[in-house]
Write a protein that holds these residues in place. Structure first.
Motif, PDB file in Angstrom:
ATOM      1  N   TYR A   1       0.828  -1.196   0.000  1.00 40.02           N
ATOM      2  CA  TYR A   1       0.000   0.000   0.000  1.00 40.02           C
ATOM      3  C   TYR A   1       0.869   1.254   0.000  1.00 40.02           C
ATOM      4  CZ  TYR A   1      -3.436  -3.378   1.733  1.00 40.02           C
ATOM      5  OH  TYR A   1      -4.242  -4.478   1.879  1.00 40.02           O
ATOM      6  N   LEU A   2       0.309   2.319  -0.538  1.00 40.22           N
ATOM      7  CA  LEU A   2       0.937   3.629  -0.428  1.00 40.22           C
ATOM      8  C   LEU A   2      -0.140   4.601   0.030  1.00 40.22           C
ATOM      9  CD1 LEU A   2       3.600   5.194  -0.855  1.00 40.22           C
ATOM     10  CD2 LEU A   2       2.695   5.864  -3.101  1.00 40.22           C
ATOM     11  N   GLN A   3      -0.053   4.996   1.280  1.00 37.22           N
ATOM     12  CA  GLN A   3      -0.980   5.991   1.814  1.00 37.22           C
ATOM     13  C   GLN A   3      -0.386   7.361   1.556  1.00 37.22           C
ATOM     14  OE1 GLN A   3      -4.073   5.630   3.395  1.00 37.22           O
ATOM     15  NE2 GLN A   3      -4.109   7.869   3.201  1.00 37.22           N
ATOM     16  N   MET A   4      -1.130   8.177   0.837  1.00 36.55           N
ATOM     17  CA  MET A   4      -0.646   9.494   0.438  1.00 36.55           C
ATOM     18  C   MET A   4      -1.536  10.561   1.058  1.00 36.55           C
ATOM     19  SD  MET A   4       0.257   8.764  -3.568  1.00 36.55           S
ATOM     20  CE  MET A   4      -1.458   8.583  -4.044  1.00 36.55           C
ATOM     21  N   ASN A   5      -0.969  11.345   1.933  1.00 35.33           N
ATOM     22  CA  ASN A   5      -1.690  12.433   2.586  1.00 35.33           C
ATOM     23  C   ASN A   5      -1.097  13.777   2.186  1.00 35.33           C
ATOM     24  OD1 ASN A   5      -3.198  10.483   4.037  1.00 35.33           O
ATOM     25  ND2 ASN A   5      -1.658  10.424   5.661  1.00 35.33           N
ATOM     26  N   SER A   6      -1.846  14.833   2.438  1.00 30.15           N
ATOM     27  CA  SER A   6      -1.385  16.200   2.139  1.00 30.15           C
ATOM     28  C   SER A   6      -0.843  16.291   0.717  1.00 30.15           C
ATOM     29  CB  SER A   6      -0.303  16.618   3.148  1.00 30.15           C
ATOM     30  OG  SER A   6      -0.784  16.551   4.471  1.00 30.15           O
ATOM     31  N   LEU A   7      -1.603  15.776  -0.202  1.00 32.45           N
ATOM     32  CA  LEU A   7      -1.154  15.721  -1.587  1.00 32.45           C
ATOM     33  C   LEU A   7      -0.984  17.117  -2.173  1.00 32.45           C
ATOM     34  CD1 LEU A   7      -3.238  12.665  -2.687  1.00 32.45           C
ATOM     35  CD2 LEU A   7      -0.776  12.893  -3.022  1.00 32.45           C
ATOM     36  N   LYS A   8       0.026  17.219  -3.038  1.00 31.57           N
ATOM     37  CA  LYS A   8       0.355  18.479  -3.694  1.00 31.57           C
ATOM     38  C   LYS A   8       0.244  18.304  -5.207  1.00 31.57           C
ATOM     39  CE  LYS A   8       3.849  19.403  -0.124  1.00 31.57           C
ATOM     40  NZ  LYS A   8       5.280  19.710   0.120  1.00 31.57           N
TER      41      LYS A   8
END
Length: 113
Positions: A77-84
Protein backbone atom coordinates in the motif's frame (compact mmCIF):
# COMPACT_ATOMS: atom_id res chain seq x y z
CA UNK A 1 1.34 -10.23 -12.21
CA UNK A 2 0.82 -7.06 -10.20
CA UNK A 3 -2.49 -5.21 -10.14
CA UNK A 4 -2.46 -1.62 -8.93
CA UNK A 5 -5.49 0.44 -7.98
CA UNK A 6 -6.57 3.48 -5.99
CA UNK A 7 -5.54 6.38 -8.21
CA UNK A 8 -7.81 9.25 -9.10
CA UNK A 9 -8.41 12.97 -8.98
CA UNK A 10 -7.99 14.68 -5.63
CA UNK A 11 -7.75 18.27 -4.46
CA UNK A 12 -4.54 19.65 -2.96
CA UNK A 13 -4.32 18.62 0.68
CA UNK A 14 -6.36 15.51 0.08
CA UNK A 15 -5.49 11.84 0.51
CA UNK A 16 -5.45 8.67 -1.53
CA UNK A 17 -4.42 5.11 -0.81
CA UNK A 18 -2.89 3.04 -3.56
CA UNK A 19 -2.91 -0.74 -3.46
CA UNK A 20 -0.94 -3.27 -5.43
CA UNK A 21 -1.64 -6.99 -5.24
CA UNK A 22 0.41 -9.83 -6.63
CA UNK A 23 -1.64 -12.52 -8.27
CA UNK A 24 0.69 -15.31 -7.18
CA UNK A 25 2.29 -16.11 -3.82
CA UNK A 26 5.53 -14.21 -3.35
CA UNK A 27 8.80 -15.76 -2.31
CA UNK A 28 9.59 -14.61 1.20
CA UNK A 29 12.73 -12.57 0.40
CA UNK A 30 11.40 -9.66 -1.61
CA UNK A 31 10.99 -5.92 -1.83
CA UNK A 32 7.79 -4.18 -2.89
CA UNK A 33 7.32 -0.52 -3.56
CA UNK A 34 6.28 2.34 -5.75
CA UNK A 35 7.77 4.52 -8.45
CA UNK A 36 6.08 7.43 -10.15
CA UNK A 37 6.45 9.20 -13.45
CA UNK A 38 5.20 12.72 -13.95
CA UNK A 39 4.57 14.09 -17.46
CA UNK A 40 7.84 14.68 -19.31
CA UNK A 41 9.90 13.52 -16.35
CA UNK A 42 11.84 10.40 -15.57
CA UNK A 43 10.43 7.66 -13.41
CA UNK A 44 11.48 8.12 -9.78
CA UNK A 45 11.40 5.96 -6.70
CA UNK A 46 8.78 6.98 -4.14
CA UNK A 47 8.92 4.31 -1.43
CA UNK A 48 9.62 0.67 -0.79
CA UNK A 49 9.40 -1.91 1.95
CA UNK A 50 11.21 -5.21 2.37
CA UNK A 51 9.91 -8.49 3.68
CA UNK A 52 11.10 -7.63 7.17
CA UNK A 53 9.02 -4.47 7.18
CA UNK A 54 11.85 -1.97 6.75
CA UNK A 55 10.40 0.94 4.82
CA UNK A 56 12.04 3.74 2.89
CA UNK A 57 10.44 6.86 1.46
CA UNK A 58 12.13 9.59 -0.55
CA UNK A 59 12.64 12.99 1.02
CA UNK A 60 10.11 14.73 -1.22
CA UNK A 61 7.24 12.72 0.27
CA UNK A 62 8.59 11.99 3.74
CA UNK A 63 6.04 12.83 6.41
CA UNK A 64 3.21 12.71 3.89
CA UNK A 65 3.41 9.23 2.33
CA UNK A 66 3.55 5.89 4.12
CA UNK A 67 4.31 2.52 2.57
CA UNK A 68 3.08 -0.68 4.16
CA UNK A 69 2.40 -4.28 3.22
CA UNK A 70 0.10 -7.15 4.04
CA UNK A 71 1.88 -10.38 3.21
CA UNK A 72 -1.22 -12.48 3.80
CA UNK A 73 -2.77 -10.60 0.89
CA UNK A 74 0.46 -10.21 -1.14
CA UNK A 75 -0.34 -6.50 -1.20
CA UNK A 76 1.65 -3.31 -0.81
CA UNK A 77 0.00 0.00 0.00
CA UNK A 78 0.94 3.63 -0.43
CA UNK A 79 -0.98 5.99 1.81
CA UNK A 80 -0.65 9.49 0.44
CA UNK A 81 -1.69 12.43 2.59
CA UNK A 82 -1.39 16.20 2.14
CA UNK A 83 -1.15 15.72 -1.59
CA UNK A 84 0.36 18.48 -3.69
CA UNK A 85 0.01 19.27 -7.40
CA UNK A 86 3.60 18.12 -7.88
CA UNK A 87 2.55 14.64 -6.76
CA UNK A 88 0.59 14.32 -10.00
CA UNK A 89 1.98 11.30 -11.84
CA UNK A 90 1.37 7.75 -12.89
CA UNK A 91 2.30 5.53 -9.96
CA UNK A 92 3.77 2.11 -10.65
CA UNK A 93 4.15 -0.62 -8.11
CA UNK A 94 7.00 -3.06 -8.37
CA UNK A 95 8.24 -6.27 -6.86
CA UNK A 96 11.83 -7.46 -6.66
CA UNK A 97 12.18 -11.17 -5.98
CA UNK A 98 14.86 -13.69 -6.89
CA UNK A 99 16.82 -10.95 -8.70
CA UNK A 100 13.93 -10.17 -11.04
CA UNK A 101 11.79 -7.04 -11.11
CA UNK A 102 8.10 -7.09 -11.91
CA UNK A 103 5.95 -4.04 -12.61
CA UNK A 104 2.30 -3.22 -12.20
CA UNK A 105 0.35 -1.44 -14.92
CA UNK A 106 0.36 1.98 -13.27
CA UNK A 107 -2.40 4.00 -11.68
CA UNK A 108 -2.84 7.68 -12.37
CA UNK A 109 -2.93 10.27 -9.60
CA UNK A 110 -3.97 13.82 -10.39
CA UNK A 111 -3.82 16.51 -7.73
CA UNK A 112 -5.70 19.58 -8.85
CA UNK A 113 -8.29 22.03 -7.68
Amino acid sequence: QLQASGGGLVQPGGSLRLSCTASDPIFRDNVMGWYRQAPEKQRELVANIDAGGTANVVDSVKGRFTVSRDDAKSTVYLQMNSLKPEDTAVYYCYLVVLRSTYWGQGTEVTVSS
